[in-house]
Enzyme design. Structure first.
Site, PDB file in Angstrom:
ATOM      1  N   SER A 140       0.847  -1.187   0.000  1.00  0.00           N
ATOM      2  CA  SER A 140       0.000   0.000   0.000  1.00  0.00           C
ATOM      3  C   SER A 140       0.878   1.231   0.000  1.00  0.00           C
ATOM      4  O   SER A 140       2.062   1.168   0.375  1.00  0.00           O
ATOM      5  CB  SER A 140      -0.883  -0.004   1.262  1.00  0.00           C
ATOM      6  OG  SER A 140      -1.496   1.251   1.476  1.00  0.00           O
ATOM      7  N   TYR A 153      -1.963  -1.167  10.245  1.00  0.00           N
ATOM      8  CA  TYR A 153      -2.053  -1.363   8.801  1.00  0.00           C
ATOM      9  C   TYR A 153      -0.735  -1.024   8.120  1.00  0.00           C
ATOM     10  O   TYR A 153      -0.200  -1.815   7.331  1.00  0.00           O
ATOM     11  CB  TYR A 153      -3.188  -0.516   8.240  1.00  0.00           C
ATOM     12  CG  TYR A 153      -3.383  -0.645   6.752  1.00  0.00           C
ATOM     13  CD1 TYR A 153      -3.925  -1.805   6.211  1.00  0.00           C
ATOM     14  CD2 TYR A 153      -3.043   0.385   5.881  1.00  0.00           C
ATOM     15  CE1 TYR A 153      -4.111  -1.943   4.844  1.00  0.00           C
ATOM     16  CE2 TYR A 153      -3.228   0.266   4.519  1.00  0.00           C
ATOM     17  CZ  TYR A 153      -3.767  -0.901   4.006  1.00  0.00           C
ATOM     18  OH  TYR A 153      -3.946  -1.022   2.658  1.00  0.00           O
ATOM     19  N   LYS A 157       1.941  -3.482   5.968  1.00  0.00           N
ATOM     20  CA  LYS A 157       2.244  -3.250   4.559  1.00  0.00           C
ATOM     21  C   LYS A 157       3.739  -3.008   4.329  1.00  0.00           C
ATOM     22  O   LYS A 157       4.272  -3.369   3.276  1.00  0.00           O
ATOM     23  CB  LYS A 157       1.400  -2.099   4.016  1.00  0.00           C
ATOM     24  CG  LYS A 157      -0.089  -2.431   3.990  1.00  0.00           C
ATOM     25  CD  LYS A 157      -0.380  -3.714   3.225  1.00  0.00           C
ATOM     26  CE  LYS A 157      -1.841  -4.050   3.119  1.00  0.00           C
ATOM     27  NZ  LYS A 157      -2.101  -5.266   2.332  1.00  0.00           N
TER      28      LYS A 157
END
Length: 198
Positions: A140, A153, A157
């Site tokens: 991401s 998150y 990533k």
């Protein structure tokens, strides 16, 4: 020439559905893989009403056995396996003081575990079938630059980027490539969840 087979996790909606659709449009037979089997089957039926070119498969990507069983089902159904897209992911908003152990296990289990187990299962399938293949992982923009309130998150990533680089080096001699893609903001259900919590 037989069509190649692609396996896409988190393909019941959002980016995964779009990837599965594009692969099908490009001539692949597609395993549409999702924890929500209803969503997976809905996408698969839209792509291939008779089930000859796309099937829905249920898998919990945080569970290694579930991922291996899903890959086996794709191979058994289509007779080959050429590309895995480890796309499934969770993106909760997590101010640092709000993160719980259960949340940590869940998000890392899906976002990082899903990539590791998917890569292992694909590698096993490629070896059994006697050919190389492609491993494609979802990182991401948040795995390139840390985003505010996304400690879990973003951390997962960044991990996916590192795992992908190692896979690329470790598996190159077997004719297996490993790459990652890093989307920015995309209009998906997961993105709406993040936006509504900011």
């Amino acid at each position: 020439m037989a069509k190649q087979v692609a396996f896409v996790t988190g393909a019941g909606q959002g980016i995964g559905e779009a990837i599965a659709t594009r692969l099908h449009d490009d001539g692949f037979r597609v395993a549409v893989v999702d924890l929500n089997i209803d969503n997976a089957e809905k996408v698969a039926k839209k792509l291939s009403p008779d089930g000859s070119e796309a099937i829905g498969i249920k898998a919990d990507v945080s569970d290694r056995d579930s991922v291996f069983a899903a890959v086996d089902k794709a191979v058994d159904t289509f007779g080959d396996f050429n590309v895995i897209v480890n796309n499934a992911g969770l993106g909760p908003t997590t101010p640092i003081d709000t993160i719980t152990p259960d949340q940590f296990k869940l998000v890392y289990g899906v976002n990082v575990g899903g990539v590791l187990w998917g890569a292992q299962a694909a590698h096993q399938a490629f070896k059994k079938l006697g050919h190389g293949g492609k491993i494609i992982n979802a990182t991401s923009q948040a795995g390139v630059v840390g985003n505010p309130n996304l400690a879990l998150y973003s951390g997962t990533k960044f991990a996916v980027r590192g795992i992908t680089q190692v896979l690329a080096r470790d598996l190159a001699e077997e004719g297996i490539t490993a790459n990652a893609y890093a989307p920015g903001i995309v209009k998906t259900p997961m993105m709406f969840d993040i936006a509504h919590q900011v």
